[in-house]
Motif scaffolding. Structure first.
Motif, mmCIF file in Angstrom:
data_model
loop_
_atom_site.group_PDB
_atom_site.id
_atom_site.type_symbol
_atom_site.label_atom_id
_atom_site.label_comp_id
_atom_site.label_asym_id
_atom_site.label_seq_id
_atom_site.Cartn_x
_atom_site.Cartn_y
_atom_site.Cartn_z
ATOM 1 N N THR A 1 0.832 -1.201 0.000
ATOM 2 C CA THR A 1 0.000 0.000 0.000
ATOM 3 C C THR A 1 0.863 1.245 0.000
ATOM 4 N N ARG A 2 0.448 2.232 -0.777
ATOM 5 C CA ARG A 2 1.106 3.537 -0.808
ATOM 6 C C ARG A 2 0.024 4.600 -0.737
ATOM 7 N N GLU A 3 -0.047 5.284 0.380
ATOM 8 C CA GLU A 3 -1.100 6.289 0.536
ATOM 9 C C GLU A 3 -0.917 7.451 -0.434
ATOM 10 N N LYS A 4 0.337 7.717 -0.806
ATOM 11 C CA LYS A 4 0.596 8.736 -1.813
ATOM 12 C C LYS A 4 0.882 8.035 -3.126
ATOM 13 N N GLY A 5 -0.011 8.196 -4.092
ATOM 14 C CA GLY A 5 0.105 7.469 -5.341
ATOM 15 C C GLY A 5 1.166 8.021 -6.263
ATOM 16 N N THR A 6 1.638 7.170 -7.159
ATOM 17 C CA THR A 6 2.606 7.565 -8.182
ATOM 18 C C THR A 6 1.924 7.815 -9.520
ATOM 19 N N LYS A 7 0.614 7.542 -9.589
ATOM 20 C CA LYS A 7 -0.142 7.719 -10.830
ATOM 21 C C LYS A 7 -0.961 9.007 -10.756
ATOM 22 N N ASP A 8 -1.498 9.402 -11.914
ATOM 23 C CA ASP A 8 -2.314 10.616 -11.980
ATOM 24 C C ASP A 8 -3.778 10.319 -11.669
ATOM 25 N N TYR A 9 -4.006 9.487 -10.662
ATOM 26 C CA TYR A 9 -5.373 9.108 -10.304
ATOM 27 C C TYR A 9 -5.500 9.129 -8.783
ATOM 28 N N ASP A 10 -6.709 9.366 -8.305
ATOM 29 C CA ASP A 10 -6.961 9.398 -6.872
ATOM 30 C C ASP A 10 -6.690 8.034 -6.242
ATOM 31 N N SER A 11 -7.043 6.970 -6.991
ATOM 32 C CA SER A 11 -6.798 5.595 -6.534
ATOM 33 C C SER A 11 -6.314 4.766 -7.709
ATOM 34 N N PHE A 12 -5.426 3.815 -7.425
ATOM 35 C CA PHE A 12 -4.913 2.957 -8.487
ATOM 36 C C PHE A 12 -4.587 1.593 -7.892
ATOM 37 N N ILE A 13 -5.024 0.526 -8.574
ATOM 38 C CA ILE A 13 -4.715 -0.842 -8.162
ATOM 39 C C ILE A 13 -3.897 -1.499 -9.264
ATOM 40 N N HIS A 14 -2.778 -2.115 -8.876
ATOM 41 C CA HIS A 14 -1.899 -2.796 -9.828
ATOM 42 C C HIS A 14 -1.734 -4.244 -9.366
ATOM 43 N N VAL A 15 -2.039 -5.195 -10.258
ATOM 44 C CA VAL A 15 -1.980 -6.619 -9.925
ATOM 45 C C VAL A 15 -0.924 -7.294 -10.792
ATOM 46 N N THR A 16 -0.098 -8.115 -10.157
ATOM 47 C CA THR A 16 0.904 -8.907 -10.869
ATOM 48 C C THR A 16 0.705 -10.379 -10.538
ATOM 49 N N VAL A 17 0.580 -11.212 -11.555
ATOM 50 C CA VAL A 17 0.490 -12.658 -11.381
ATOM 51 C C VAL A 17 1.828 -13.250 -11.791
ATOM 52 N N ILE A 18 2.478 -13.905 -10.842
ATOM 53 C CA ILE A 18 3.810 -14.466 -11.056
ATOM 54 C C ILE A 18 3.654 -15.961 -11.307
ATOM 55 N N ALA A 19 3.898 -16.379 -12.529
ATOM 56 C CA ALA A 19 3.779 -17.790 -12.906
ATOM 57 C C ALA A 19 5.162 -18.373 -13.151
ATOM 58 N N GLU A 20 5.224 -19.676 -13.358
ATOM 59 C CA GLU A 20 6.520 -20.331 -13.542
ATOM 60 C C GLU A 20 7.193 -19.904 -14.847
ATOM 61 N N ASP A 21 6.390 -19.498 -15.845
ATOM 62 C CA ASP A 21 6.998 -19.100 -17.112
ATOM 63 C C ASP A 21 7.378 -17.615 -17.137
ATOM 64 N N MET A 22 6.525 -16.755 -16.537
ATOM 65 C CA MET A 22 6.777 -15.315 -16.566
ATOM 66 C C MET A 22 5.786 -14.612 -15.646
ATOM 67 N N SER A 23 5.990 -13.307 -15.459
ATOM 68 C CA SER A 23 5.046 -12.496 -14.695
ATOM 69 C C SER A 23 4.188 -11.686 -15.651
ATOM 70 N N ARG A 24 2.926 -11.472 -15.268
ATOM 71 C CA ARG A 24 2.009 -10.672 -16.062
ATOM 72 C C ARG A 24 1.372 -9.630 -15.149
#
Length: 529
Positions: free
Chosen positions: A404-427
């Motif tokens: 969690t980062r209360e101060k965002g790095t994006k130009d939006y009030d709220s932003f969610i970023h999801v990363t799925v780490i699989a055996e072949d690569m991350s998406r």
């Protein structure tokens, strides 16, 4: 006025008493579930409906459920509830996902032992006045190899019991981490290796598009001669025609089946096939399991009706009633981002990372994380829900990381970023909720894009070269597929590019193959929300 609950299936008297003790008015009509018309006629009088498997909660019934707030299913399966229709009406659907685990695992072990020693056939022969001691030559399970397909909650219990019987246990499960396998005392293998090595094979995986007919004719042909198969999970995991043929030619020595492709299974060709043991979906049928799930569903429903607390809901995360309006669009965003990445992932998932920036970082991120994990796992495990997802992930050794980062790095009030780490690569993918309340994906593979989530979409990764858009549009037009929206993004001029197109109908595999034949295209996938 006290909430009113209708119990339309046979439930333990102790469950009825729980409702009463909590100050909830109970109408116990255990035979009502079989009468759809009567149920539809009176359902509007109740705040809660407690059921087992006999009651079918259809859209017609839900149309009359003007006051219904919660449906509680005593058991794990909710196939008898129209969940989309219930969700559209704001009705919480709860189940009891872990109440039957030990019972089902014990049934699988019982079926394996009965199969090994041909107990049902020997019993019938002896009762018929015969004494065919030499006919029923069984096999020991000690030192035999048991192949477990699906080593989650139930599969891991089966593995534990089998190890106690001095069996060698090998397991195929894309979600089982090497560390978890070591802890369970099993050897993690690929499916093909399991098929070649196992003396006994037991299935403990949900029925999904990926697992349907996992034991196909080709898979059965790869098994060692004399293998014995047990299925106490779901009908449809085994190609029944292929199994029958393998039993008749002796390649498979026997099968013990508690579930069938069509149920109730009153007329199945396997019933008259030699060396087959059949039971009528008894996996959860013990007095202890029935009591446990009945008490659990009564407590859950009471909590929700009296305080708004939600637990084990299949269509909503565990959050309080006060939080729900503010969280709901971000729940949808997190789940859609996870679902998008899960649908693109084919290799085993090792970890899921969710990052919250800005105002959303101060919300109930636990519920949002559950939603993201649910979305990522749903393409593989259809029974998973927003409550069970973290437990399912943990049991399979999938690491869940929340930042969690209360101060965002994006130009939006709220932003969610999801990363799925699989055996072949991350998406990875990220997005936000606009003022209209609709979730949007704004970033895929660190490439900026702007698109709403719609029911049918096509994701394309391509080289940023002239000609792609024209050929892509022409191809869809030739296949009578209509665009709804079209979003593009690129890493840099001439580099990697992505396209996320919303279309008006489901996309066929044939069309995807045609899209992938476009020279600039590196990958094309259909994604659904």
């Amino acid at each position: 006025m006290a909430p009113r609950v209708l119990i339309s299936d046979a439930l333990s008297p102790a469950a009825v008493q729980i409702f009463k003790d909590r100050g909830i008015e109970v109408d116990f009509q255990p035979e009502l579930g079989k009468d759809k018309d009567k149920l539809a006629e009176i359902i509007g009088n109740y705040d809660g409906l407690a059921i087992r498997s006999a009651t079918k909660v259809t859209p017609k019934i839900l149309e009359n459920a003007k006051n219904l707030k919660v449906i509680g299913r005593a058991g794990i399966g909710v196939d008898n509830v129209d969940i989309p229709a219930a969700t559209a009406r704001g009705i919480i659907v709860m189940n009891t996902p872990f109440g039957n685990s030990i019972t089902t695992a014990e049934h699988a072990i019982s079926m394996m032992m009965s199969l090994a020693r041909e107990i049902p056939a020997a019993d019938a022969s002896t009762r018929a006045g015969k004494w065919e001691k030499n006919r029923f030559m069984g096999v020991e399970v000690t030192n035999k190899t048991l192949g477990v397909i699906g080593c989650g909650n139930i599969g891991s219990i089966v593995a534990d019991r089998a190890i106690g019987l001095r069996m060698k246990v090998i397991a195929f499960d894309p979600f089982l981490s090497p560390e978890r396998a070591v802890k369970l005392g099993v050897e993690k293998v690929e499916l093909e290796d399991l098929l070649k090595r196992a003396d006994f094979i037991t299935l403990h995986t949900p029925l999904t598009d990926k697992t349907r007919n996992v034991l196909s004719a080709d898979a059965i042909a790869k098994m060692k001669k004399g293998v014995r198969i047990i299925n106490c999970a779901r009908g449809g995991l085994i190609d029944e025609n292929a199994l029958r043929a393998a039993l008749l030619n002796g390649h498979v020595a026997g099968a013990a089946l508690d579930v069938f492709a069509v149920e109730p299974a009153t007329d199945n060709e396997l019933f008259n096939t030699p060396n087959v043991i059949c039971t009528p979906h008894l996996g959860a049928s013990t007095s202890e399991a029935q009591e446990n799930v009945a008490l659990q569903v009564a407590e859950q429903m009471s909590d929700y009706l009296l305080s708004g607390a939600i637990s084990n809901a299949v269509n909503f995360p565990s959050i309080s009633a006060e939080e729900a309006p503010r969280l709901k669009p971000f729940v949808a965003l997190a789940q859609n981002l996870g679902s998008f990445l899960g649908q693109l992932t084919e290799a085993p998932i090792k970890g899921i990372r969710i990052e919250y920036e800005g105002a959303v970082a101060q919300m109930n991120t636990r519920a949002l994380t559950s939603a993201a994990v649910t979305g990522a796992l749903k393409p593989f495990l259809q029974d998973v829900n927003m409550v069970s997802a973290p437990v399912v992930a943990r049991d399979r050794g999938i690491t869940i990381e929340e930042l969690t980062r209360e101060k965002g790095t994006k130009d939006y009030d709220s932003f969610i970023h999801v990363t799925v780490i699989a055996e072949d690569m991350s998406r990875d993918a990220g997005g936000t909720v606009f003022q209209d309340g609709k979730p949007r994906v704004l970033e895929i593979r660190s490439i900026s894009v702007d698109a709403e989530f719609t029911p049918n979409m096509i994701y394309v990764r391509n080289a940023d070269k002239p000609g792609f858009i024209g050929r892509f549009g022409t191809l869809l037009g030739d296949n009578n597929v209509n665009f709804a929206t079209f979003a593009l993004g690129r890493e840099k001029q001439g580099g990697d590019a992505i396209c996320l197109a919303s279309v008006d109908q489901e996309v066929t595999q044939e069309l995807l193959r045609e899209i992938e034949s476009i020279p600039q295209v590196k990958r094309a996938r259909s994604v659904r929300f």
